[in-house]
Design a protein around this motif. Structure first.
Motif, PDB file in Angstrom:
ATOM      1  N   ARG A  39      15.149  -9.542 -34.902  1.00 18.34           N
ATOM      2  CA  ARG A  39      15.530 -10.422 -36.011  1.00 18.34           C
ATOM      3  C   ARG A  39      16.501 -11.480 -35.501  1.00 18.34           C
ATOM      4  N   LEU A  40      16.187 -12.732 -35.774  1.00 20.51           N
ATOM      5  CA  LEU A  40      17.100 -13.824 -35.458  1.00 20.51           C
ATOM      6  C   LEU A  40      18.180 -13.842 -36.534  1.00 20.51           C
ATOM      7  N   ARG A  41      19.406 -13.560 -36.149  1.00 25.20           N
ATOM      8  CA  ARG A  41      20.474 -13.334 -37.125  1.00 25.20           C
ATOM      9  C   ARG A  41      21.151 -14.630 -37.572  1.00 25.20           C
ATOM     10  N   HIS A  42      21.396 -15.548 -36.650  1.00 28.08           N
ATOM     11  CA  HIS A  42      22.074 -16.810 -36.959  1.00 28.08           C
ATOM     12  C   HIS A  42      21.330 -17.971 -36.323  1.00 28.08           C
ATOM     13  N   VAL A  43      21.476 -19.127 -36.926  1.00 29.61           N
ATOM     14  CA  VAL A  43      20.943 -20.368 -36.370  1.00 29.61           C
ATOM     15  C   VAL A  43      22.071 -21.385 -36.355  1.00 29.61           C
ATOM     16  N   ARG A 106      12.411 -13.729 -38.718  1.00 26.52           N
ATOM     17  CA  ARG A 106      11.571 -13.073 -37.717  1.00 26.52           C
ATOM     18  C   ARG A 106      11.081 -14.110 -36.707  1.00 26.52           C
ATOM     19  N   PRO A 107      10.952 -13.750 -35.433  1.00 26.12           N
ATOM     20  CA  PRO A 107      10.418 -14.702 -34.445  1.00 26.12           C
ATOM     21  C   PRO A 107       9.026 -15.208 -34.815  1.00 26.12           C
ATOM     22  N   GLY A 108       8.232 -14.363 -35.466  1.00 18.95           N
ATOM     23  CA  GLY A 108       6.907 -14.818 -35.888  1.00 18.95           C
ATOM     24  C   GLY A 108       6.990 -15.921 -36.932  1.00 18.95           C
ATOM     25  N   GLN A 109       7.983 -15.861 -37.793  1.00 23.37           N
ATOM     26  CA  GLN A 109       8.159 -16.929 -38.783  1.00 23.37           C
ATOM     27  C   GLN A 109       8.599 -18.226 -38.113  1.00 23.37           C
ATOM     28  N   LEU A 110       9.480 -18.127 -37.128  1.00 21.24           N
ATOM     29  CA  LEU A 110       9.874 -19.324 -36.374  1.00 21.24           C
ATOM     30  C   LEU A 110       8.675 -19.902 -35.633  1.00 21.24           C
ATOM     31  N   ARG A 111       7.835 -19.072 -35.101  1.00 19.09           N
ATOM     32  CA  ARG A 111       6.632 -19.538 -34.417  1.00 19.09           C
ATOM     33  C   ARG A 111       5.737 -20.335 -35.369  1.00 19.09           C
ATOM     34  N   ASP A 112       5.557 -19.840 -36.581  1.00 20.53           N
ATOM     35  CA  ASP A 112       4.743 -20.562 -37.559  1.00 20.53           C
ATOM     36  C   ASP A 112       5.393 -21.904 -37.929  1.00 20.53           C
ATOM     37  N   GLN A 113       6.712 -21.927 -38.037  1.00 25.29           N
ATOM     38  CA  GLN A 113       7.399 -23.179 -38.345  1.00 25.29           C
ATOM     39  C   GLN A 113       7.233 -24.195 -37.214  1.00 25.29           C
ATOM     40  N   LEU A 114       7.276 -23.720 -35.982  1.00 25.37           N
ATOM     41  CA  LEU A 114       7.087 -24.622 -34.844  1.00 25.37           C
ATOM     42  C   LEU A 114       5.664 -25.159 -34.800  1.00 25.37           C
ATOM     43  N   LEU A 115       4.700 -24.318 -35.058  1.00 24.10           N
ATOM     44  CA  LEU A 115       3.303 -24.761 -35.030  1.00 24.10           C
ATOM     45  C   LEU A 115       3.041 -25.879 -36.033  1.00 24.10           C
ATOM     46  N   ALA A 116       3.810 -25.908 -37.111  1.00 25.06           N
ATOM     47  CA  ALA A 116       3.599 -26.921 -38.148  1.00 25.06           C
ATOM     48  C   ALA A 116       4.029 -28.316 -37.706  1.00 25.06           C
ATOM     49  N   VAL A 117       4.886 -28.422 -36.665  1.00 24.98           N
ATOM     50  CA  VAL A 117       5.422 -29.742 -36.285  1.00 24.98           C
ATOM     51  C   VAL A 117       5.280 -30.071 -34.800  1.00 24.98           C
ATOM     52  N   LEU A 118       4.815 -29.124 -33.993  1.00 28.29           N
ATOM     53  CA  LEU A 118       4.782 -29.385 -32.550  1.00 28.29           C
ATOM     54  C   LEU A 118       3.767 -30.441 -32.142  1.00 28.29           C
ATOM     55  N   ASP A 119       2.859 -30.763 -33.001  1.00 29.97           N
ATOM     56  CA  ASP A 119       1.894 -31.835 -32.686  1.00 29.97           C
ATOM     57  C   ASP A 119       2.503 -33.218 -32.875  1.00 29.97           C
ATOM     58  N   ARG A 120       3.649 -33.292 -33.499  1.00 29.82           N
ATOM     59  CA  ARG A 120       4.295 -34.591 -33.687  1.00 29.82           C
ATOM     60  C   ARG A 120       4.892 -35.086 -32.377  1.00 29.82           C
ATOM     61  N   GLU A 121       4.887 -36.400 -32.212  1.00 30.55           N
ATOM     62  CA  GLU A 121       5.436 -37.001 -31.002  1.00 30.55           C
ATOM     63  C   GLU A 121       6.897 -37.381 -31.214  1.00 30.55           C
ATOM     64  N   PHE A 136      14.823 -27.714 -38.477  1.00 32.85           N
ATOM     65  CA  PHE A 136      14.680 -26.267 -38.352  1.00 32.85           C
ATOM     66  C   PHE A 136      15.905 -25.528 -38.872  1.00 32.85           C
ATOM     67  N   PHE A 137      17.051 -26.157 -38.818  1.00 32.72           N
ATOM     68  CA  PHE A 137      18.243 -25.527 -39.394  1.00 32.72           C
ATOM     69  C   PHE A 137      18.088 -25.377 -40.909  1.00 32.72           C
ATOM     70  N   LEU A 138      17.538 -26.388 -41.573  1.00 32.78           N
ATOM     71  CA  LEU A 138      17.404 -26.356 -43.033  1.00 32.78           C
ATOM     72  C   LEU A 138      16.379 -25.333 -43.501  1.00 32.78           C
ATOM     73  N   ILE A 139      15.295 -25.143 -42.743  1.00 36.31           N
ATOM     74  CA  ILE A 139      14.235 -24.241 -43.201  1.00 36.31           C
ATOM     75  C   ILE A 139      14.413 -22.820 -42.669  1.00 36.31           C
ATOM     76  N   ALA A 140      15.478 -22.569 -41.924  1.00 40.69           N
ATOM     77  CA  ALA A 140      15.714 -21.230 -41.350  1.00 40.69           C
ATOM     78  C   ALA A 140      16.330 -20.330 -42.405  1.00 40.69           C
ATOM     79  N   THR A 141      15.528 -19.866 -43.333  1.00 36.00           N
ATOM     80  CA  THR A 141      15.981 -18.947 -44.373  1.00 36.00           C
ATOM     81  C   THR A 141      14.988 -17.814 -44.482  1.00 36.00           C
ATOM     82  N   GLU A 142      15.495 -16.643 -44.869  1.00 37.59           N
ATOM     83  CA  GLU A 142      14.642 -15.479 -45.039  1.00 37.59           C
ATOM     84  C   GLU A 142      13.798 -15.634 -46.292  1.00 37.59           C
ATOM     85  N   PRO A 143      12.462 -15.446 -46.216  1.00 31.51           N
ATOM     86  CA  PRO A 143      11.618 -15.572 -47.408  1.00 31.51           C
ATOM     87  C   PRO A 143      11.905 -14.450 -48.395  1.00 31.51           C
ATOM     88  N   PRO A 144      11.681 -14.698 -49.691  1.00 28.84           N
ATOM     89  CA  PRO A 144      11.910 -13.638 -50.689  1.00 28.84           C
ATOM     90  C   PRO A 144      10.931 -12.504 -50.509  1.00 28.84           C
TER      91      PRO A 144
END
Length: 222
Positions: A39-43, A106-121, A136-144
């Protein structure tokens, strides 16, 4: 690089290369971390100044515990792409923390967040290292938590209590019926006489001269 240190404009941002793009390695690393139930505890967003404080670079850092050690996953965004470093060392020895918060991601959630924007230049004015880190700081929250389909233990206990209450309410009627069956016609006749007497006493306390006499109920009346 992010905005000029002490300036409100992004137009003068300057980027020195962050290294060879390692986005595929980063995604694989996050997937392996997710399998380990980390678990990623802090960002946090760090800022490191260059060239005597005239420019600065923003870095994204995720903190977590592994085997009793405080680990830091440092992610950098630049013209060449994404680089990262995962270690127990100080992520930015010469930098300062701008923002830091609790995330439990979760690292898997961060992975999904990265996949959404990594195609941007990389775009100096709209998608530089500062924009990347702030996003990424703003969206780094635990889902309900998801709602469970099965009823919880408290709901089952409440339903059982309601059933017991209904049973108690029905019990007196069942006992009266059972008693009448045991007493037979005699019990029914006595109960009918008592009801008639109660109704007469409630309607009037003085009977008129022509009031009919109280009927005598036979022992076989129903």
């Amino acid at each position: 690089m992010g905005a000029v240190f002490g300036s409100e404009s992004h137009l003068e941002s300057v980027l020195e290369g962050v290294g060879v793009d390692r986005r595929k390695e980063l995604l694989a690393h996050l997937e392996a971390m997710d399998r380990r139930k980390i678990r990623l505890r802090h960002v946090a967003v760090w800022r490191e100044a260059f060239l005597g404080g005239t420019i600065d670079h923003h870095t994204l850092v995720y903190e977590y515990l592994s085997q009793g050690y405080q680990m830091s996953l440092k992610i950098d965004w630049g013209r060449e792409g994404v680089t990262f470093k995962d270690s127990s060392d100080d992520p930015c020895p010469k930098g300062d923390i701008i923002h830091r918060k609790w995330c439990r991601l979760r690292p898997g959630q961060l992975r999904d967040q990265l996949l959404a924007v990594l195609d941007r230049e990389y775009v100096l004015t709209s998608w530089n290292c500062q924009h990347f880190s702030d996003h990424f700081f703003l969206i780094a929250t635990e889902p309900p938590p998801q709602a469970e389909v099965a009823p919880c233990r408290g709901d089952r206990r409440a339903a059982a209590a309601r059933d017991r209450l209904r049973g108690l309410r029905r019990a007196p009627a069942r006992r009266v019926l059972a008693r009448d069956r045991r007493r037979g016609p005699r019990g029914s006749a006595a109960r009918a006489r008592r009801r008639w007497l109660a109704a007469q006493s409630a309607s009037t306390s003085i009977c008129a001269p022509n009031c009919p006499p109280i009927p005598e109920f036979s022992q076989t009346a129903q």
